[in-house]
Design an enzyme around this catalytic site. Structure first.
Site, PDB file in Angstrom:
ATOM      1  N   LYS A  76       1.409  -1.103   0.101  1.00  0.00           N
ATOM      2  CA  LYS A  76       0.257   0.050   0.342  1.00  0.00           C
ATOM      3  C   LYS A  76       0.693   1.392  -0.113  1.00  0.00           C
ATOM      4  CE  LYS A  76      -3.611   2.113   2.687  1.00  0.00           C
ATOM      5  NZ  LYS A  76      -4.785   1.921   4.127  1.00  0.00           N
ATOM      6  N   SER A 151      -9.459   1.595   3.153  1.00  0.00           N
ATOM      7  CA  SER A 151      -8.958   2.584   1.890  1.00  0.00           C
ATOM      8  C   SER A 151      -7.907   1.456   1.471  1.00  0.00           C
ATOM      9  CB  SER A 151      -7.946   3.494   2.685  1.00  0.00           C
ATOM     10  OG  SER A 151      -7.764   3.477   3.584  1.00  0.00           O
ATOM     11  N   SER A 175      -9.932  -0.777   7.014  1.00  0.00           N
ATOM     12  CA  SER A 175      -9.493  -0.410   5.821  1.00  0.00           C
ATOM     13  C   SER A 175      -8.805  -2.106   5.654  1.00  0.00           C
ATOM     14  CB  SER A 175      -8.080   0.848   5.796  1.00  0.00           C
ATOM     15  OG  SER A 175      -9.069   1.544   5.587  1.00  0.00           O
TER      16      SER A 175
HETATM   17  N1  GLN Z   1     -12.688   3.978   6.198  1.00  0.00           N
HETATM   18  C1  GLN Z   1     -12.078   4.025   7.921  1.00  0.00           C
HETATM   19  C2  GLN Z   1     -11.443   5.652   7.521  1.00  0.00           C
HETATM   20  O1  GLN Z   1     -12.091   6.430   6.539  1.00  0.00           O
HETATM   21  C3  GLN Z   1     -11.753   3.289   8.029  1.00  0.00           C
HETATM   22  C4  GLN Z   1      -9.903   3.745   7.170  1.00  0.00           C
HETATM   23  C5  GLN Z   1      -8.396   2.558   7.551  1.00  0.00           C
HETATM   24  O2  GLN Z   1      -9.170   1.804   8.354  1.00  0.00           O
HETATM   25  N2  GLN Z   1      -7.402   3.572   7.050  1.00  0.00           N
HETATM   26  O3  GLN Z   1     -11.026   5.998   8.596  1.00  0.00           O
END
Ligand code: GLN
Length: 475
Positions: A76, A151, A175
């Protein structure tokens, strides 16, 4: 072109001469090339990885290769890899190159894993669809009109579409797990502090964890075995040693099915039906299933957003047009450099979160929001620990529904609610995995989530494998 379902199969195929690392890498590169419209990679290290593959083939012939020889990884774009660019899918890090390698990644490299490229994600890991990337969204390989989740959406599709064998993601509030559910892959969020965060671009430091996205639970175990443990470069990394080889099967497990989630009004009917069949199968296999309450479901999303935006507002203050990446052309003194670079360099969602986080930490509001949210987090943690003292596993869906269409969640709050079922494990700091559940016919991938107690990943992964096998004939 042949792709393998596990690291073990790859290594056996290399040993018996049916494939070389170089050939494997060529196959992945071809997959990347032929599916460019999915927008999975921000950068592919093609020449570099091919050369490394040739060298590794020699090393393997000499019998000197490490445990992860033959494993081709995608990372990532918030994980530092020395000498390579890293941007957290943000304009603000434009042109920035990592000065060091994240500890978690270094440990994999030391065992001869190879990195094929860096994957697209929501900007600074803030989002649930990759639509917040400054470089356009990634598409789900199961249906290109739909999001891959986020994400870590690029990492999940890289595995889904055979562009690598394993990918690293990061999970703050879902994410890794949510994109895994949307792409039919396994996604493990490790126990908080089990994996060093050194070299992971911080979003919310008391939540962030690097973890694997894989095609099997066994592969996740192997990656975790290599990646976990104390790190002198991250004082929060736990010293707890976990023996991933001693992953014994949990016979007659006690499993808590979360009533509030499985009967949630927004839950997709197919997903609910799968859980009801899964309950029967688990009982037939000698396990016990009990339905438990989780009284905080409606509170976890606001709780998470108060805490993580507060941490993000602090973590992201370093991106000010001074030390890293982008500086506005309109800069002419300190203030304009900071204000213009941040206004131009950060996307809308990141700016929203920095402002919200600054607000909840501000004098006069700190007690009402931030301090209160810490107390709510404690309640969620205590409740989760209490449940895990009585049960081996907590089970609930990973997401309320399968992958949604691009543009379906224009309202930020609707997007935040996508992760409603992922928040409990994140707030409590316990491990959780999303396991692919076979959908009916050509329907979209679905995910079941399993949570277990801190540092019990071997047991969790062993059980995830069992659930996966069971779920292959639920239909
Ligand atoms: N969708 C969640 C957020 O926007 C989780 C994101 C994540 O785990 N980095 O914070």
């Amino acid at each position: 072109m042949q792709f393998y379902s596990s690291i073990q199969h790859i290594q056996e195929a290399i040993q018996n001469g049916s494939v070389s690392v170089e050939q494997l890498v060529k196959n992945y590169l071809q997959q990347i090339e032929s599916q460019q419209e999915l927008n999975v990679f921000l950068e592919v290290f093609a020449d570099e990885v091919l050369e490394q593959a040739q060298q590794l083939d020699q090393k393997m012939k000499a019998g000197k290769a490490g445990k992860l020889a033959g494993v081709v990884l995608a990372i990532k774009d918030n994980i530092c890899y020395k000498g390579h660019r890293v941007s957290a899918s943000s304009k603000i890090l434009g042109g920035f190159e990592s000065l060091y390698t994240a500890t978690a990644l270094q440990r994999l490299l030391d065992e001869d894993a190879l990195v094929i490229g860096r994957t697209n994600c929501d900007e600074f890991a803030m989002g649930a669809s990759t639509e917040n990337s400054a470089f356009g969204p990634t598409k789900n390989a199961a249906d290109p009109n739909r999001v891959p989740g986020g994400s870590s959406g690029g990492s999940a599709v890289a595995v889904q579409a055979n562009m690598c064998h394993v990918a690293l993601g990061s999970d703050t509030g879902g994410s890794i797990r949510q994109p895994a559910a949307f792409t039919g892959t396994f996604g493990l969020r490790p126990t908080y502090a089990h994996v060093s965060r050194y070299g992971l671009i911080a979003y919310a430091s008391s939540f962030d964890q690097i973890g694997p996205i894989t095609k099997s639970a066994a592969d996740a175990a192997l990656i975790m075995e290599v990646m976990h443990g104390a790190d002198e470069l991250d004082a929060t990394a736990s010293r707890t040693q976990v023996d991933y080889k001693a992953a014994v099967e949990t016979k007659a497990a006690k499993i808590a099915f979360v009533k509030d989630c499985i009967f949630h009004e927004r839950l997709d009917p197919e997903l609910k039906a799968r859980f009801l069949v899964l309950e029967k199968k688990l009982i037939e296999a000698g396990h016990t299933v009990e339905w438990v309450d989780f009284p905080y479901t409606e509170y976890v999303v606001p709780n998470y957003y108060v805490l993580t935006t507060a941490e993000a507002s602090s973590n992201l203050s370093r991106f000010a047009g001074m030390l890293y990446g982008y500086r506005s052309e309109q800069s002419h003194d300190i203030e304009s450099t900071i204000v213009k670079s941040r206004s131009e360099g950060f996307g809308e969602e990141v700016q929203r979160r920095i402002m919200l986080g600054t607000f909840v930490l501000s004098a006069g509001y700190y007690d009402a929001y931030y301090a209160k949210a810490q107390k709510v987090r404690r309640l969620v943690k205590d409740y989760t620990y209490k449940t895990l003292a009585a049960y081996d596993f907590i089970m609930l869906p990973t997401t309320p529904h399968p992958a949604f269409e691009f543009g379906a969640n224009q309202d930020p709050i609707a997007m935040y609610l996508e992760d409603i079922f992922c928040m409990q494990a994140s707030l409590a700091g316990v491990p959780a995995i999303s396991v692919p559940i076979q959908p009916s016919g050509k329907n979209l991938p679905l995910g079941a989530q399993i949570i277990s107690s801190a540092f019990s990943e071997p047991k969790l992964l062993r059980f995830a494998d069992e659930i996966h096998k069971m779920s292959e004939n639920l239909v």
